[in-house]
Design a protein around this motif. Sequence first.
Motif, PDB file in Angstrom:
ATOM      1  N   PHE A   1       0.866  -1.178   0.000  1.00 31.49           N
ATOM      2  CA  PHE A   1       0.000   0.000   0.000  1.00 31.49           C
ATOM      3  C   PHE A   1       0.900   1.224   0.000  1.00 31.49           C
ATOM      4  O   PHE A   1       1.806   1.339   0.826  1.00 31.49           O
ATOM      5  CB  PHE A   1      -0.919   0.052   1.226  1.00 31.49           C
ATOM      6  N   THR A   2       0.633   2.144  -0.927  1.00 30.25           N
ATOM      7  CA  THR A   2       1.444   3.339  -1.052  1.00 30.25           C
ATOM      8  C   THR A   2       0.595   4.589  -0.925  1.00 30.25           C
ATOM      9  O   THR A   2      -0.380   4.759  -1.655  1.00 30.25           O
ATOM     10  CB  THR A   2       2.138   3.389  -2.433  1.00 30.25           C
ATOM     11  N   PHE A   3       0.976   5.457   0.009  1.00 35.82           N
ATOM     12  CA  PHE A   3       0.406   6.798   0.069  1.00 35.82           C
ATOM     13  C   PHE A   3       1.249   7.659  -0.854  1.00 35.82           C
ATOM     14  O   PHE A   3       2.453   7.810  -0.635  1.00 35.82           O
ATOM     15  CB  PHE A   3       0.458   7.368   1.488  1.00 35.82           C
ATOM     16  N   GLY A   4       0.637   8.207  -1.899  1.00 36.18           N
ATOM     17  CA  GLY A   4       1.369   9.035  -2.857  1.00 36.18           C
ATOM     18  C   GLY A   4       2.114   8.172  -3.851  1.00 36.18           C
ATOM     19  O   GLY A   4       3.340   8.166  -3.906  1.00 36.18           O
ATOM     20  N   HIS A   5       1.369   7.426  -4.631  1.00 32.49           N
ATOM     21  CA  HIS A   5       1.974   6.467  -5.554  1.00 32.49           C
ATOM     22  C   HIS A   5       2.592   7.203  -6.745  1.00 32.49           C
ATOM     23  O   HIS A   5       1.894   7.686  -7.625  1.00 32.49           O
ATOM     24  CB  HIS A   5       0.928   5.465  -6.044  1.00 32.49           C
ATOM     25  N   GLY A   6       3.904   7.281  -6.748  1.00 38.41           N
ATOM     26  CA  GLY A   6       4.641   7.961  -7.809  1.00 38.41           C
ATOM     27  C   GLY A   6       5.879   7.171  -8.183  1.00 38.41           C
ATOM     28  O   GLY A   6       5.859   5.943  -8.197  1.00 38.41           O
ATOM     29  N   TYR A   7       6.955   7.881  -8.457  1.00 33.53           N
ATOM     30  CA  TYR A   7       8.193   7.255  -8.931  1.00 33.53           C
ATOM     31  C   TYR A   7       8.737   6.200  -7.961  1.00 33.53           C
ATOM     32  O   TYR A   7       9.056   5.083  -8.368  1.00 33.53           O
ATOM     33  CB  TYR A   7       9.257   8.331  -9.192  1.00 33.53           C
ATOM     34  N   SER A   8       8.859   6.542  -6.686  1.00 32.34           N
ATOM     35  CA  SER A   8       9.420   5.594  -5.716  1.00 32.34           C
ATOM     36  C   SER A   8       8.574   4.335  -5.610  1.00 32.34           C
ATOM     37  O   SER A   8       9.097   3.220  -5.524  1.00 32.34           O
ATOM     38  CB  SER A   8       9.552   6.246  -4.337  1.00 32.34           C
ATOM     39  N   ALA A   9       7.274   4.498  -5.618  1.00 31.46           N
ATOM     40  CA  ALA A   9       6.388   3.335  -5.546  1.00 31.46           C
ATOM     41  C   ALA A   9       6.493   2.474  -6.795  1.00 31.46           C
ATOM     42  O   ALA A   9       6.513   1.249  -6.719  1.00 31.46           O
ATOM     43  CB  ALA A   9       4.951   3.787  -5.338  1.00 31.46           C
ATOM     44  N   ALA A  10       6.564   3.111  -7.959  1.00 34.02           N
ATOM     45  CA  ALA A  10       6.695   2.360  -9.211  1.00 34.02           C
ATOM     46  C   ALA A  10       7.992   1.550  -9.215  1.00 34.02           C
ATOM     47  O   ALA A  10       8.011   0.389  -9.650  1.00 34.02           O
ATOM     48  CB  ALA A  10       6.642   3.304 -10.408  1.00 34.02           C
ATOM     49  N   GLU A  11       9.074   2.135  -8.720  1.00 38.70           N
ATOM     50  CA  GLU A  11      10.350   1.411  -8.636  1.00 38.70           C
ATOM     51  C   GLU A  11      10.270   0.273  -7.628  1.00 38.70           C
ATOM     52  O   GLU A  11      10.818  -0.807  -7.859  1.00 38.70           O
ATOM     53  CB  GLU A  11      11.489   2.364  -8.271  1.00 38.70           C
ATOM     54  N   THR A  12       9.597   0.498  -6.518  1.00 42.27           N
ATOM     55  CA  THR A  12       9.421  -0.563  -5.519  1.00 42.27           C
ATOM     56  C   THR A  12       8.659  -1.726  -6.126  1.00 42.27           C
ATOM     57  O   THR A  12       9.029  -2.890  -5.935  1.00 42.27           O
ATOM     58  CB  THR A  12       8.677  -0.009  -4.284  1.00 42.27           C
ATOM     59  N   LEU A  13       7.608  -1.429  -6.880  1.00 40.36           N
ATOM     60  CA  LEU A  13       6.842  -2.494  -7.538  1.00 40.36           C
ATOM     61  C   LEU A  13       7.683  -3.228  -8.572  1.00 40.36           C
ATOM     62  O   LEU A  13       7.633  -4.456  -8.667  1.00 40.36           O
ATOM     63  CB  LEU A  13       5.605  -1.914  -8.229  1.00 40.36           C
TER      64      LEU A  13
END
Length: 85
Positions: free
Chosen positions: A5-17
């Motif tokens: 679960f990501t609050f503020g799904h952006g660049y960092s979240a996309a890389e984590t995924l």
Amino acid sequence: MPILFTFGHGYSAAETLRRGAFSRAIGTARTPEKAQRLEAEGVEARLFGPDVVDPRIAEDLAHATRLLLSIPPTSEGDSARAAFG
């Protein structure tokens, strides 16, 4: 498999995924347009912002095994923490 679960799904979240193995990814967006883009990328989108909080977020957090907080704090503090502790 982990649920992200990501609050503020952006660049960092996309890389984590991209680098991780998750059975499910849920992320917040401030606008319906951004939410649609997330959905097109395979992320379950939830609206979260000053004027709207998707009621599904609380249940999503209860099931998430990983949490990424990418919303910068404002002068008033951390909006995600204020809303969900």
